[in-house]
Every structure is written in C-alpha cells, then in structure tokens.
Scaffold this motif. Structure first.
Motif, mmCIF file in Angstrom:
data_model
loop_
_atom_site.group_PDB
_atom_site.id
_atom_site.type_symbol
_atom_site.label_atom_id
_atom_site.label_comp_id
_atom_site.label_asym_id
_atom_site.label_seq_id
_atom_site.Cartn_x
_atom_site.Cartn_y
_atom_site.Cartn_z
ATOM 1 N N ASP A 260 0.850 -1.179 0.000
ATOM 2 C CA ASP A 260 0.000 0.000 0.000
ATOM 3 C C ASP A 260 0.891 1.236 0.000
ATOM 4 N N VAL A 261 0.526 2.235 -0.763
ATOM 5 C CA VAL A 261 1.298 3.480 -0.826
ATOM 6 C C VAL A 261 0.369 4.628 -0.495
ATOM 7 N N MET A 262 0.766 5.467 0.446
ATOM 8 C CA MET A 262 -0.061 6.614 0.831
ATOM 9 C C MET A 262 0.814 7.666 1.495
ATOM 10 N N PRO A 263 0.349 8.910 1.573
ATOM 11 C CA PRO A 263 1.101 9.940 2.288
ATOM 12 C C PRO A 263 1.240 9.588 3.766
ATOM 13 N N MET A 264 2.281 10.068 4.393
ATOM 14 C CA MET A 264 2.497 9.788 5.806
ATOM 15 C C MET A 264 1.331 10.280 6.655
ATOM 16 N N ASN A 280 16.738 11.725 5.736
ATOM 17 C CA ASN A 280 16.304 13.121 5.739
ATOM 18 C C ASN A 280 15.655 13.458 7.077
ATOM 19 N N ARG A 281 15.365 14.718 7.287
ATOM 20 C CA ARG A 281 14.801 15.157 8.549
ATOM 21 C C ARG A 281 13.276 15.263 8.461
ATOM 22 N N ASP A 282 12.615 15.239 9.610
ATOM 23 C CA ASP A 282 11.185 15.526 9.748
ATOM 24 C C ASP A 282 10.307 14.648 8.865
ATOM 25 N N VAL A 283 10.611 13.366 8.850
ATOM 26 C CA VAL A 283 9.764 12.424 8.128
ATOM 27 C C VAL A 283 8.463 12.200 8.894
ATOM 28 N N ILE A 284 8.568 12.178 10.227
ATOM 29 C CA ILE A 284 7.404 12.056 11.093
ATOM 30 C C ILE A 284 7.406 13.245 12.050
ATOM 31 N N PHE A 304 20.900 9.838 11.100
ATOM 32 C CA PHE A 304 20.882 10.711 12.272
ATOM 33 C C PHE A 304 19.501 10.722 12.926
ATOM 34 N N ASP A 305 19.447 11.174 14.185
ATOM 35 C CA ASP A 305 18.208 11.140 14.966
ATOM 36 C C ASP A 305 17.328 12.355 14.688
ATOM 37 N N ILE A 306 17.103 12.625 13.404
ATOM 38 C CA ILE A 306 16.289 13.776 13.018
ATOM 39 C C ILE A 306 15.105 13.380 12.150
ATOM 40 N N GLU A 307 14.978 12.090 11.850
ATOM 41 C CA GLU A 307 13.897 11.650 10.972
ATOM 42 C C GLU A 307 12.554 11.690 11.695
ATOM 43 N N ILE A 308 12.565 11.370 12.977
ATOM 44 C CA ILE A 308 11.392 11.507 13.827
ATOM 45 C C ILE A 308 11.609 12.762 14.668
ATOM 46 N N ASN A 309 10.720 13.745 14.541
ATOM 47 C CA ASN A 309 10.937 15.022 15.218
ATOM 48 C C ASN A 309 10.581 14.886 16.698
ATOM 49 N N LEU A 310 11.558 14.539 17.499
ATOM 50 C CA LEU A 310 11.331 14.277 18.919
ATOM 51 C C LEU A 310 11.078 15.548 19.709
#
Length: 428
Positions: A260-264, A280-284, A304-310
């Motif tokens: 299945d393919v859909m926007p996040m 990349n950054r800010d995926v979630i 790096f720890d930037i893909e999930i915006n903690l």
C-alpha cells in the motif's frame, strides 16, 4: 595520542575484562567473514598501507573492529571513534586499543561535546586517509582542519546519508580531496542496505519490544534500498506494509511490489509500527503524532536522529517514561502512548541489545572499504578532488572472493559473446 580527549581505556573500570570480551566478539565475527580473512592474508604479507595514518568514524562493534584490525595489519596507524553516540560496544573498543597501531576513542553514550571531541582526537593523528560513516570526519577536516587537506590522499564513505552530504558538498565545489562513495557500489547497496538494514532493524525492534510483526500495519518511510529491505523483510514476517514516499517512481515501484502506498499523514492514522529509512529530517512530525493510535512504535533505520521530530513529540507529551529498556513512552494529553525506540537513533545499532547488520553482510561491505583504502593509497594521484564511484574491478574482486569462499562457481562470457556485446554492427 590526543592531549584533549582520552582513549577508551581511560573510560572503563575493568579494562582487562572488557578487552577479553571484545576480542571474543571479534573472533566470533571473523569466523564468518571470509572476505576479510582473505584480505588479512594479503594485507599482512604485502603491507599495502605501510606508513599511512587512517582516521575513522564508524559504528565500533565486532564486525567493524575486524576491518580496523585488517587496516592496521596492512601497515597503517589507525585512530577510530564512533559515528553515533549509542552504537559503540565499549568492550570491542577496548579490544581494538590493545593493538600497537590502533587507538580507539569510541565510547558508548557520550554527549554531543564528547562525540565531537573524539572525532577531533582522530584528526590529531594527521591522517592521510579518512574512512567515514555519515561524513562527520570529512566535514570537520574542511571546517576546522583545512591544513590537513594537503596531506590527505583521499577517503571512503560508508553510508547513504554520508554520500548525499558529500555529493552536495562536491556540487558546490567545496570537497577538496577524493572520496569513494562505497555506499553506492553494488556489493554494498544490494546487500548491506537491503538485507542488512531489513534484517537487523526488524530483529532489533522485535527483541527490544518482545512483540510480533504478524498482522501489524508497518509504515516504512522511504523506499530506497534500505526501505525496500525493511518492507520486504516485514512482509515476509506477515506484516501489512505501507510505504510513504516523496519520489513518484519509487512510490510506483512500491505499488507494483504489492505494498500500500499513501502519504504519511494518512498512514499515521492506521500504522502500528513506523520505521524511517530516508536519511532526511522531519519524516514524522507533529501532524502525524496527533493522529497516531495508542501504543504505536516509532523507530529510525536511516541515520541521524532527526527523521522523527522528537522535539515536537516532547512538546505534545504530558509525560515521558521508560516503558521498557530501550523504549521511551511519550504520553499524550488524551492518554495515548507513542513509543520511541533507541531515542530515535539508528535502531539496529543504538538499541540496548542491538548487534547491527548480520556478520556475512558486513563482511562484503567492509571488504569493499578495505580495497578502496588500498586503491586510494596505491593510485590516489589518479583521482581528483570530489566524489568517485568505486572502480568496478574492485567491487567484482570482493564478490569473487565471497563466491570462492562459498564454493560457488559462475559462468563467464566467451570471446564471441564479448565481441558481440561490444559491437554496434551486429543486427539480426
């Protein structure tokens, strides 16, 4: 030795026990690394790296350690540190530091200041070669130690994120010495990125959480080589895979593969497990956290720890607590709990019980690294400043060592076939 940052041995209480355990891990891994075993014989006999000084920033665990030792056996003086604050195995780092030609500054759990101080310590050795996983060493050389550029022959970069950074640097004319894009060569991306990332990420998440994949909606952020591996392995364990992509062709490829393919933003509402693989950054981000279900798992298999915006997740949370070793729960105002694994860092290396990619996979990647270092030392003058593809004959050399070790024979083209494939004159 650096005067500003101490090696691993000064950070440990029981150095001898750590060294013994680290050596045991290295020896186990080496039993299953026929490529590095073959190259050890060559490097130890021929000393192709004699007189070289190599600065390395990599995930310091047993498999990496065997690459480091190989380079030292080849005659080089090596200074190494970690490329992620949570991916170092201290016992392996201590075992490395026993070698006369190796100094290890890698320590697990350092803060940001300690991380960069350790990187700088490796550069205090005045390296002639750099070996990176993420490009932090190359960056520091250019930003803080430009005088080193004149004596650095070249470098090698291990991972996708590092190659992206290097290419951006090269396009702006800022990369001042040659670097091999090890990540982009077939023996790396077809095996390490797909099988290595897929297997190790899923295994680590399962062991950390003690949860099954079967029947879960697994959202994969990104469908590059790493994303393909995660999706394939999750599907093989009976998960329902959803892919979120920004590239139209990769999105179409994922669709044609049956996912299945859909926007996040849509996937966020139905996902049980989210694994980012983009680099990349800010995926979630906040908009996704706001609609996620109670109990979701959030993990990063990119870099790096930037893909999930903690930071945004922390702002939304009314409470944070350790739900399980390696899992931090963020409790929302409405009672939902969003669970972050390994602090959002590289999950297959930063979780408490993580072991990284399978040994056999990293044998191939590190074999490519080793021959690239050898090539840069022997033929560095042939490469201008910039990013370079790994020469195809080196990649094939590593593949052939592996096939021979596995007892696998393969065909070769006849002279007639070579002539046919190389000619434009042949028709029907």
């Amino acid at each position: 030795m650096s005067e500003t940052y101490p090696p691993i041995t000064e950070h440990l209480d029981d150095v001898e026990t750590a060294r013994e355990e680290g050596r045991r891990k290295m020896d186990w891994a080496l039993q299953h690394m026929p490529i590095l075993e073959a190259l050890r014989e060559e490097f130890e006999a021929d000393k192709p790296l004699d007189g070289q000084r190599i600065a390395m920033a990599m995930h310091v665990e047993a498999k990496t350690a065997n690459l480091v030792e190989l380079l030292a056996l080849g005659g080089a003086e090596v200074a190494i540190t970690g490329c992620n604050p949570l991916s170092t195995h201290d016992d392996v780092s201590a075992a490395l530091d026993t070698h006369d030609n190796i100094t290890s500054y890698a320590v697990r759990g350092v803060d940001e200041e300690g991380y960069y101080d350790a990187l700088r310590a490796t550069l205090a050795f005045d390296p002639t070669i750099t070996v990176d996983d993420g490009m932090d060493l190359v960056y520091l050389v250019h930003e803080e130690y430009p005088d080193l550029i004149d004596t650095i022959v070249g470098g090698a970069e291990e991972t996708t994120t590092g190659v992206h950074r290097l290419r951006a640097m090269d396009e702006e004319g800022e990369l001042k010495y040659p670097v091999f894009a090890v990540n982009d060569t077939p023996m790396k991306r077809l095996f390490d990125n797909v099988h290595g990332t897929g297997e190790s990420s899923l295994a680590t998440i399962a062991m950390t959480t003690n949860l099954s994949w079967a029947g879960k909606n697994v959202v994969v952020g990104g469908y590059g080589y790493c994303g393909k591996g995660v999706a394939k392995k999750a599907s093989g364990q009976n998960a329902n895979v959803i892919v979120a992509e920004v590239d139209s062709r990769r999105a179409l490829e994922a669709h044609m593969e049956g996912y299945d393919v859909m926007p996040m933003a849509e996937a966020a509402e139905v996902g049980d497990v989210f694994i980012t693989t983009t680099g990349n950054r800010d995926v979630i981000t906040e908009e996704h956290f706001e609609v996620m279900q109670d109990g979701v798992l959030l993990a990063n298999a990119g870099h790096f720890d930037i893909e999930i915006n903690l930071d945004e997740l922390d702002d939304l949370a009314v409470d944070r607590y350790e739900a399980r070793d390696g899992v931090e729960a963020y409790e929302m105002e409405d009672g939902r709990r969003l669970n972050v694994i390994a602090e959002g860092r590289l999950v297959n290396l930063a979780a408490p019980i993580s072991l990284g990619h399978p040994v056999e996979v990293m044998d191939q990647s590190f074999g490519v690294q080793a021959v690239c270092v050898r090539e840069m030392v022997e033929n560095g003058d042939a490469y201008d400043a910039g990013v370079h593809d790994v020469p195809d004959d080196l990649d094939r050399e590593v593949a052939e060592i592996k096939l021979e070790a596995e007892g696998i024979e393969f065909d070769s083209l006849s002279e007639e076939q070579r002539e046919y494939m190389g000619s434009w004159a042949h028709g029907t």
